[in-house]
Design a protein around this motif. Sequence first.
Motif, PDB file in Angstrom:
ATOM      1  N   GLY A 124       0.790  -1.223   0.000  1.00 34.40           N
ATOM      2  CA  GLY A 124       0.000   0.000   0.000  1.00 34.40           C
ATOM      3  C   GLY A 124       0.827   1.280   0.000  1.00 34.40           C
ATOM      4  O   GLY A 124       0.590   2.174  -0.829  1.00 34.40           O
ATOM      5  N   PRO A 125       1.806   1.418   0.888  1.00 33.28           N
ATOM      6  CA  PRO A 125       2.617   2.633   0.876  1.00 33.28           C
ATOM      7  C   PRO A 125       3.371   2.840  -0.437  1.00 33.28           C
ATOM      8  O   PRO A 125       3.582   3.984  -0.867  1.00 33.28           O
ATOM      9  N   LEU A 126       3.775   1.767  -1.091  1.00 36.98           N
ATOM     10  CA  LEU A 126       4.426   1.895  -2.395  1.00 36.98           C
ATOM     11  C   LEU A 126       3.447   2.450  -3.428  1.00 36.98           C
ATOM     12  O   LEU A 126       3.796   3.322  -4.228  1.00 36.98           O
ATOM     13  N   GLY A 127       2.210   1.954  -3.405  1.00 35.39           N
ATOM     14  CA  GLY A 127       1.200   2.489  -4.312  1.00 35.39           C
ATOM     15  C   GLY A 127       0.934   3.954  -4.067  1.00 35.39           C
ATOM     16  O   GLY A 127       0.691   4.726  -5.004  1.00 35.39           O
ATOM     17  N   ALA A 128       0.994   4.363  -2.794  1.00 37.63           N
ATOM     18  CA  ALA A 128       0.823   5.781  -2.457  1.00 37.63           C
ATOM     19  C   ALA A 128       1.975   6.603  -3.014  1.00 37.63           C
ATOM     20  O   ALA A 128       1.778   7.688  -3.583  1.00 37.63           O
ATOM     21  N   TRP A 129       3.185   6.095  -2.880  1.00 40.23           N
ATOM     22  CA  TRP A 129       4.375   6.813  -3.342  1.00 40.23           C
ATOM     23  C   TRP A 129       4.313   7.069  -4.846  1.00 40.23           C
ATOM     24  O   TRP A 129       4.603   8.160  -5.321  1.00 40.23           O
ATOM     25  N   PHE A 130       3.939   6.051  -5.614  1.00 39.23           N
ATOM     26  CA  PHE A 130       3.932   6.139  -7.074  1.00 39.23           C
ATOM     27  C   PHE A 130       2.529   6.374  -7.636  1.00 39.23           C
ATOM     28  O   PHE A 130       2.267   6.060  -8.801  1.00 39.23           O
TER      29      PHE A 130
END
Length: 292
Positions: A124-130
């Motif tokens: 989830g945090p990776l999806g938020a970042w990108f």
Amino acid sequence: MIARARLSLDGLSVGDGFGQRFFYPWVVESATRENLPDPPWHYTDDTEMAMAIVQVLDEHGRIDQDALAHKLSARYMAEAGRGYGAGARDLLVQIDGGTEWRTASRDLFRGEGSFGNGGAMRAGPLGAWFADDIEALIEQATLSAEVTHAHVEGIAGAVAVALAAGWAWRRTASGHLSNSADMLRYVSDHLPASEVRTTVERAAEIPLDSWAFDVASELGCGDQVTAQDTVAFSLWVAAAHLDDYCEAMWTTARVGGDVDTTCAIVGSIVALAVGPGGVPDEWLRRREPLGW
């Protein structure tokens, strides 16, 4: 980008700690919206691995797989009692001992690689970042999963959660111009051919006002601890309660299954939809402080 990732991480880690409490029968019997589980809400390997993702992104601006492998193994060796699965434990010990992660990851499960839900639960945090670059999001989610989950299903699970997280953020930033039900179809349309894609497609056909227990019977809720039986249900609950973090958590926890992981995935997505302040301060205080 780091603020978005940290917002998703808050939703993930609070969900992780909240869901973990429901493995205790007395919590299942006594907890209500007016009587939250007693603190501290200890987080599990879901949050530990997600913190490693955020740390690598903060340091490199992308997924450096060697750095991620080192960070994951170092965090495991520092706190091994966070509920890691047997496959993850073996892999991270090998990496700490100097084994090349590319070899160790692909050798798991008789050379097929892992299709557990560990790649998805931290994405989830990776999806938020990108969130603003879909091609990069898919590429980086794939890279993040490969370090520990080399099977196509494990990778697809990570990509699916990252896509949903990015979609949730963009929906909020655009002023809620998209219907929450569109999220599931969007995610499935961007996934590689896999069982994860098939189950997300099935989830997209289920009305969002359906009883969550019936949905879990259709899709699974993590009982098998695989991406295939975890991701679609988690995405459906997130879509059904995209504007209410607490309702999303209670719905997920009451269904059961791999409840710390399903709550972590749902929380990482819904936090991006509700924005800062959408995760109640009282819930944040009950989660143990993150061990950066």
